[in-house]
Structure formats: structure tokens, C-alpha cells
Design an enzyme around this catalytic site. Structure first.
Site, PDB file in Angstrom:
ATOM      1  N   LYS A 158       0.873  -1.168   0.000  1.00  0.00           N
ATOM      2  CA  LYS A 158       0.000   0.000   0.000  1.00  0.00           C
ATOM      3  C   LYS A 158       0.913   1.222   0.000  1.00  0.00           C
ATOM      4  CE  LYS A 158      -3.038   3.007   2.325  1.00  0.00           C
ATOM      5  NZ  LYS A 158      -3.786   3.404   3.495  1.00  0.00           N
ATOM      6  N   GLY A 173     -10.753   8.153   6.285  1.00  0.00           N
ATOM      7  CA  GLY A 173     -11.657   9.244   6.627  1.00  0.00           C
ATOM      8  C   GLY A 173     -13.062   8.831   7.020  1.00  0.00           C
ATOM      9  N   ALA A 196      -9.408   2.179   9.136  1.00  0.00           N
ATOM     10  CA  ALA A 196      -8.763   1.765  10.384  1.00  0.00           C
ATOM     11  C   ALA A 196      -9.451   2.449  11.560  1.00  0.00           C
ATOM     12  CB  ALA A 196      -7.282   2.101  10.359  1.00  0.00           C
ATOM     13  N   THR A 197      -9.281   3.772  11.652  1.00  0.00           N
ATOM     14  CA  THR A 197      -9.705   4.515  12.840  1.00  0.00           C
ATOM     15  C   THR A 197     -11.159   4.277  13.247  1.00  0.00           C
ATOM     16  OG1 THR A 197      -8.168   6.225  12.116  1.00  0.00           O
ATOM     17  CG2 THR A 197      -9.695   6.833  13.862  1.00  0.00           C
TER      18      THR A 197
HETATM   19  C1  LIG Z   1      -4.980   1.673   7.622  1.00  0.00           C
HETATM   20  C2  LIG Z   1      -4.337   2.583   6.710  1.00  0.00           C
HETATM   21  O1  LIG Z   1      -3.723   2.182   5.781  1.00  0.00           O
HETATM   22  C3  LIG Z   1      -4.530   4.035   6.951  1.00  0.00           C
HETATM   23  O2  LIG Z   1      -3.410   4.717   6.560  1.00  0.00           O
HETATM   24  C4  LIG Z   1      -5.753   4.429   6.235  1.00  0.00           C
HETATM   25  O3  LIG Z   1      -5.515   5.426   5.370  1.00  0.00           O
HETATM   26  C5  LIG Z   1      -6.947   4.504   7.085  1.00  0.00           C
HETATM   27  O4  LIG Z   1      -7.491   5.748   7.366  1.00  0.00           O
HETATM   28  P1  LIG Z   1      -8.581   5.878   8.532  1.00  0.00           P
HETATM   29  O5  LIG Z   1      -7.860   5.590   9.786  1.00  0.00           O
HETATM   30  O6  LIG Z   1      -9.114   7.266   8.448  1.00  0.00           O
HETATM   31  O7  LIG Z   1      -9.642   4.851   8.242  1.00  0.00           O
END
Ligand SMILES: CC(=O)[C@@H](O)[C@H](O)COP(=O)(O)O
Length: 254
Positions: A95, A183, A204-205
């Protein structure tokens, strides 16, 4: 759902989950299972050598690893990080994330395109994290990336999809998979991403920092499936005026 095929690999889940921000390995494990994901990003530079437990867990669960160049600011750094990841994990999937600064964490398009070109030339399968700009997305595709990953909003903001029109435009011109990345704050936004035509969602977040990561992971799993189904079910056109849902022709006059 039909599988998502990237680089000849079929993934039956269209939800890709990042591992950053989870309160513990145990919670992360449960959340990953609840999400149904088969592909997980790991920020190579952030985890470093202390990530043994995480790698073991992913192996045990049969979840494929997608190393991430998070934290890189230049094409040079990103290429070096990708090369290290290939060496360490035996995968040429990467990635590609090259951000401009720590305040916005927005992709730097100049460095990104440079890095993408070099990595493709080195035989990497590149998942390119990019702005929601249709021109950059097209340029990345022309360079030979395996997937373009436009942001919904800046990483970690939970603002959802700020420019649905651009996402639709990117999807309409892409001939590689489009993964909405970053996001998102809640599940309905993942459903929207899929309804806009995205092939998958990466986050992720929204899961790792949710009050209940496991429940939120399950919500995202259902949302991605629902959005994918809806996108292929043929949405009714929007109408200016009301229309009775039952036809009136042949109706008895009382
Ligand atoms: C998990 C990952 O690769 C992060 O760099 C991604 O861009 C996720 O972003 P969020 O945490 O806003 O979902």
C-alpha cells in the site's frame, strides 16, 4: 458477493482493515474476525520489530498482509520502505502512502506518482492511496498500479466521503479496482462508498478507535455487503414529483 480479484488473488471480503490504533491485540483480533476481512494493512515503519504478535495473529487467522508505507514523505523513502517490506514479509503487495505533512496527512501527488512509477518498474503490486482527484487517479492507473485508493476524507478525521461526485468520477473511468480509503467514521459511509461504485473499502480509525471496535467492525462488514448489493441491484431514478407505488390503471371507481 462475488469476490474482488486483485493480481489474480480472489478476496471474498471487500473490506480491508488497518491495524493502527487498536487498544489491544485481543480487541484487534476480535474486531478483525467480526469484520470478516481477508486483507489487513500494517504500517511497516510504525510497527518495526515490535509487531511479532500482530504478524503471528494474522498468520493464524489466515489474513493476508498488505504492508503500508505510512509515514513516508518522499518517493525515495516509500520505495525503500516497500523494498524492506518485500524482503521482510515475502510479499510484493504494497500500500503506497506518501503524505505531504503531518497536519493534513494528505497524499503528495508529485512524490506519489514518482514512487508508483518506480515500484511498478520493480515488480510491486501497488495499491496507491491518493487524493479524491480523478486526474491523479487516472495517472496512477496509467503507470500500472493494481488499485487506486482515493480518500473519503483525511486519515483519522471520520468526516466521511467529502466529495462523492469525484469518487463517482474516479470509478466511472477506472479499469482497475477502486478502494475507498480513509476518513470514514461510521458504517453508512462505507455503504455509500460501495453504492458509488467502489470495489472495496479500507479503514482503520473508525473501527480501532470506536467505543466498541468489535461491534463497529461487524457494522462495517454488513454495510460493505449492503452497499455492494445495492450498487448492483439497479437503483430507481430520482424523480421530481411523487408517484404512487401502486399503479392506478384498472382501479375500481367507488
Ligand atoms: C490503515 C491505513 O492504511 C490508513 O493509513 C488508512 O488510510 C486509514 O485511514 P482511517 O484511519 O481514516 O480509516
Amino acid at each position: 458477493m462475488e469476490p474482488l480479484v486483485i493480481d489474480g488473488v480472489a478476496l471474498s471480503s471487500r473490506l480491508i482493515v488497518g491495524t493502527g490504533g487498536a487498544p489491544s491485540l485481543e480487541v484487534l483480533d476480535e474486531a478483525l474476525r467480526a469484520s470478516g476481512t481477508e486483507l489487513t494493512t500494517v504500517a511497516v515503519r510504525r510497527y518495526g520489530s515490535g509487531a511479532g504478535g500482530l504478524y503471528a495473529l494474522l498468520r493464524e487467522r489466515g489474513i493476508r498482509l498488505l504492508p503500508n508505507t505510512a509515514g513516508c514523505r518522499t518517493a525515495h523513502d516509500a520505495v525503500l520502505t516497500a523494498e524492506l517490506a518485500r524482503e521482510a514479509f515475502g510479499t510484493s503487495w504494497i500500500k503506497l502512502e506518501v503524505v505531504a505533512d503531518d497536519t493534513t496527512l494528505l497524499p503528495d501527488p508529485v512524490e506519489l506518482l514518482d514512487a508508483a512509477e518506480r515500484l511498478v518498474a520493480e515488480g510491486f503490486t501497488v495499491f496507491a492511496y491518493t487524493n479524491d482527484d480523478p486526474v491523479t487517479a487516472l495517472r496512477l492507473e496509467q503507470l500500472g498500479v493494481a488499485a487506486v485508493m482515493p480518500l473519503g476524507a483525511p486519515i483519522g478525521t471520520g468526516l466521511g466521503i467529502l466529495n462523492p461526485h469525484n469518487i463517482e468520477l474516479i470509478v466511472s473511468r477506472a479499469s482497475v479496482p477502486v478502494v475507498l480509503d480513509a476518513g470514514l467514521g461510521t458504517a453508512s459511509e462505507a455503504a455509500l462508498a460501495m453504492e458509488l461504485g467502489c470495489d472495496a473499502v479500507l479503514l482503520a480509525t473508525a473501527v480501532t478507535r470506536a467505543h466498541d471496535p468489535v461491534r463497529m467492525a461487524a457494522a462495517f462488514r454488513h454495510a460493505v455487503e449492503a452497499g455492494h448489493l445495492a450498487a448492483h441491484a439497479g437503483r430507481i431514478p430520482r424523480r421530481r414529483h411523487a408517484r404512487a407505488s401502486s399503479e392506478t390503471e384498472g382501479m375500481a371507481v367507488l
